[in-house]
Design an enzyme around this catalytic site. Sequence first.
Site, PDB file in Angstrom:
ATOM      1  N   LYS A 284       0.834  -1.220   0.000  1.00  0.00           N
ATOM      2  CA  LYS A 284       0.000   0.000   0.000  1.00  0.00           C
ATOM      3  C   LYS A 284       0.854   1.249   0.000  1.00  0.00           C
ATOM      4  O   LYS A 284       2.039   1.238   0.360  1.00  0.00           O
ATOM      5  CB  LYS A 284      -0.947   0.017   1.195  1.00  0.00           C
TER       6      LYS A 284
ATOM      7  N   ASP B 131      -2.184  -2.121  10.037  1.00  0.00           N
ATOM      8  CA  ASP B 131      -2.360  -2.104   8.580  1.00  0.00           C
ATOM      9  C   ASP B 131      -2.897  -3.422   8.017  1.00  0.00           C
ATOM     10  O   ASP B 131      -3.138  -3.523   6.805  1.00  0.00           O
ATOM     11  CB  ASP B 131      -1.028  -1.808   7.883  1.00  0.00           C
TER      12      ASP B 131
ATOM     13  N   GLY C 298       9.672  -0.804   4.770  1.00  0.00           N
ATOM     14  CA  GLY C 298       9.742   0.245   3.755  1.00  0.00           C
ATOM     15  C   GLY C 298       8.577   1.209   3.779  1.00  0.00           C
ATOM     16  O   GLY C 298       8.530   2.131   2.971  1.00  0.00           O
ATOM     17  N   GLY C 299       7.602   0.974   4.660  1.00  0.00           N
ATOM     18  CA  GLY C 299       6.426   1.850   4.705  1.00  0.00           C
ATOM     19  C   GLY C 299       5.329   1.432   3.755  1.00  0.00           C
ATOM     20  O   GLY C 299       4.380   2.165   3.509  1.00  0.00           O
ATOM     21  N   MET C 300       5.450   0.227   3.193  1.00  0.00           N
ATOM     22  CA  MET C 300       4.430  -0.267   2.254  1.00  0.00           C
ATOM     23  C   MET C 300       3.616  -1.427   2.818  1.00  0.00           C
ATOM     24  O   MET C 300       2.880  -2.088   2.081  1.00  0.00           O
ATOM     25  CB  MET C 300       5.082  -0.692   0.938  1.00  0.00           C
ATOM     26  N   ALA C 301       3.778  -1.677   4.115  1.00  0.00           N
ATOM     27  CA  ALA C 301       2.981  -2.694   4.821  1.00  0.00           C
ATOM     28  C   ALA C 301       3.198  -4.112   4.297  1.00  0.00           C
ATOM     29  O   ALA C 301       2.262  -4.895   4.167  1.00  0.00           O
ATOM     30  CB  ALA C 301       1.487  -2.330   4.782  1.00  0.00           C
ATOM     31  N   GLY C 302       4.450  -4.438   4.013  1.00  0.00           N
ATOM     32  CA  GLY C 302       4.774  -5.780   3.533  1.00  0.00           C
ATOM     33  C   GLY C 302       4.468  -6.865   4.561  1.00  0.00           C
ATOM     34  O   GLY C 302       3.893  -7.903   4.227  1.00  0.00           O
ATOM     35  N   GLY C 303       4.833  -6.626   5.819  1.00  0.00           N
ATOM     36  CA  GLY C 303       4.552  -7.613   6.868  1.00  0.00           C
ATOM     37  C   GLY C 303       3.060  -7.787   7.062  1.00  0.00           C
ATOM     38  O   GLY C 303       2.568  -8.909   7.281  1.00  0.00           O
ATOM     39  N   SER C 304       2.316  -6.689   6.940  1.00  0.00           N
ATOM     40  CA  SER C 304       0.862  -6.768   7.069  1.00  0.00           C
ATOM     41  C   SER C 304       0.268  -7.565   5.911  1.00  0.00           C
ATOM     42  O   SER C 304      -0.705  -8.311   6.098  1.00  0.00           O
ATOM     43  CB  SER C 304       0.259  -5.354   7.072  1.00  0.00           C
TER      44      SER C 304
ATOM     45  N   VAL D 216      11.178  -4.760   2.999  1.00  0.00           N
ATOM     46  CA  VAL D 216      11.004  -4.919   4.445  1.00  0.00           C
ATOM     47  C   VAL D 216      11.183  -3.555   5.124  1.00  0.00           C
ATOM     48  O   VAL D 216      12.121  -2.820   4.808  1.00  0.00           O
ATOM     49  CB  VAL D 216      12.044  -5.927   4.989  1.00  0.00           C
TER      50      VAL D 216
HETATM   51  O1  C5P Z   1       0.026  -1.737  14.580  1.00  0.00           O
HETATM   52  P1  C5P Z   1       1.435  -2.047  14.319  1.00  0.00           P
HETATM   53  O2  C5P Z   1       1.937  -3.216  15.124  1.00  0.00           O
HETATM   54  O3  C5P Z   1       1.776  -2.194  12.884  1.00  0.00           O
HETATM   55  O4  C5P Z   1       2.258  -0.797  14.808  1.00  0.00           O
HETATM   56  C1  C5P Z   1       3.657  -0.846  14.981  1.00  0.00           C
HETATM   57  C2  C5P Z   1       4.089   0.308  15.853  1.00  0.00           C
HETATM   58  O5  C5P Z   1       3.894   1.548  15.151  1.00  0.00           O
HETATM   59  C3  C5P Z   1       3.282   0.467  17.131  1.00  0.00           C
HETATM   60  O6  C5P Z   1       3.810  -0.295  18.169  1.00  0.00           O
HETATM   61  C4  C5P Z   1       3.410   1.946  17.396  1.00  0.00           C
HETATM   62  O7  C5P Z   1       4.668   2.228  17.972  1.00  0.00           O
HETATM   63  C5  C5P Z   1       3.428   2.551  16.017  1.00  0.00           C
HETATM   64  N1  C5P Z   1       2.088   2.988  15.589  1.00  0.00           N
HETATM   65  C6  C5P Z   1       1.542   4.133  16.165  1.00  0.00           C
HETATM   66  N2  C5P Z   1       0.312   4.554  15.775  1.00  0.00           N
HETATM   67  C7  C5P Z   1      -0.407   3.877  14.827  1.00  0.00           C
HETATM   68  C8  C5P Z   1       0.139   2.731  14.230  1.00  0.00           C
HETATM   69  C9  C5P Z   1       1.390   2.311  14.631  1.00  0.00           C
HETATM   70  O8  C5P Z   1       2.166   4.761  17.027  1.00  0.00           O
HETATM   71  N3  C5P Z   1      -1.593   4.337  14.475  1.00  0.00           N
END
Ligand code: C5P
Length: 302
Positions: free
Chosen positions: A11, A138, A99-105, A97
Site C-alpha cells: 500500500k 495495517d 519500507g512503509g508499504m505494509a509488507g509484513g501486514s 522490508v
Molecule cells: O500496529 P502495528 O503493530 O503495525 O504498529 C507498529 C508500531 O507503530 C506500534 O507499536 C506503534 O509504535 C506505532 N504505531 C503508532 N500509531 C499507529 C500505528 C502504529 O504509534 N496508528
Amino acid sequence: MHKVFATAPGKVNLALRVGPPRTDSFHPLDTVFEAVDVYESVSATFDRSEISVTMSGKGQDLPTDEQNLAVKAAMALRASFGGSDGVHLEIDKRIPVAGGMAGGSADAAATLVACNELWELEASADELLEIAASIGSDVPFALMGGLAHGVGRGERLVPINADVHHYWVMITAPDGLSTPAVFGEFDQIMGYRPVPEALVPDTRDLQRALAAGNTSEIASLLINDLEEPAFSLRPGLRALYKAVKSRGMAAILSGSGPTVAVLAESKGAADQLAKELATEHPDAGILRANGPVAGARVTEVI
Ligand code: C5P
C-alpha cells in the site's frame, strides 16, 4: 485440501494525518490507503499441528518465530476458532522490508485468507478483519485492498469507491526505517505527550477529489505527517524526495518510509521515469506500481 496459494498487496497512503499519541501509545490517524500491485505470495501447506514459516525473496533475514506476522496471523486465526490444525507457510516477499508499504501486514493478510481456506473455517470477512486488527494496524487494509478511509490507529476502515487509476514509481531504500522510531520522532518534533483524546486533521478534500476522479487535484492533496520525522531520522531522504518531486505530478513518502512514491501522469510516463531513476539511483530499488488493486485473495487450491 492440501495446499493453498494466496497473495496480498502493498500500500501507499495518499494522505496520512497523525494526532498526538493516545494513552495506549498508538497514534490516532486519519488516512487514505491505496493498495498497489506489488504483491506478497504465500503458499500454505497443511501440517497436523505445527505452525511454521520459511521466507524467500526480500524476507530472508526476517524472524521465523512468533514475531513473524504471518505466524502470528495463523496462530490468531487458529486460536479464535479453537482448532488444532497446523500449516507450513512459504512466503515470497516482493515488498521491501520496513519500507512503509505494509509488507509484513500483507504477509499476515495473505496468511489469514490462505489458512481460512486450508482449515475450512469459513470465517466471514468481518471475522477476518477483526483478527487482522489484533495483529497490526495495517493488516485489515491489506485484507480489504482497493481504496479506503482509515481512522483509529488505521484499522477502522470504510471503502472508497472511485474510478481512478494511479501509476506510481516507488524508490525504495536498502535499509528500512522502524515505524515506532518514526512515530517517536514525530512526537519529539511536535512536543507531544500521550493524551486521552485528540482531534486529527481530516482527509475529506482528498476523499472528495477521489470520488470526482480528479487526478491533478488528488496529486495536489497528497500529504504525509510522517515525512518530517522520517527525514529527521534519515537526512539523505529529504534530498532524494526533493530531487524526485518534480519528476512526476507529485511525490509522497509511503507510510513511515523510507520508500518514496512518485505519482506519474500516465502508465507510459511512469515506465519511462522508472527507467531513468533506475539509472540515476543505482543503489535504490525502483519499483513500478499501479493502484488501486484488490486485497488479499486465494489464487489456487490444490
Ligand atoms: O500496529 P502495528 O503493530 O503495525 O504498529 C507498529 C508500531 O507503530 C506500534 O507499536 C506503534 O509504535 C506505532 N504505531 C503508532 N500509531 C499507529 C500505528 C502504529 O504509534 N496508528
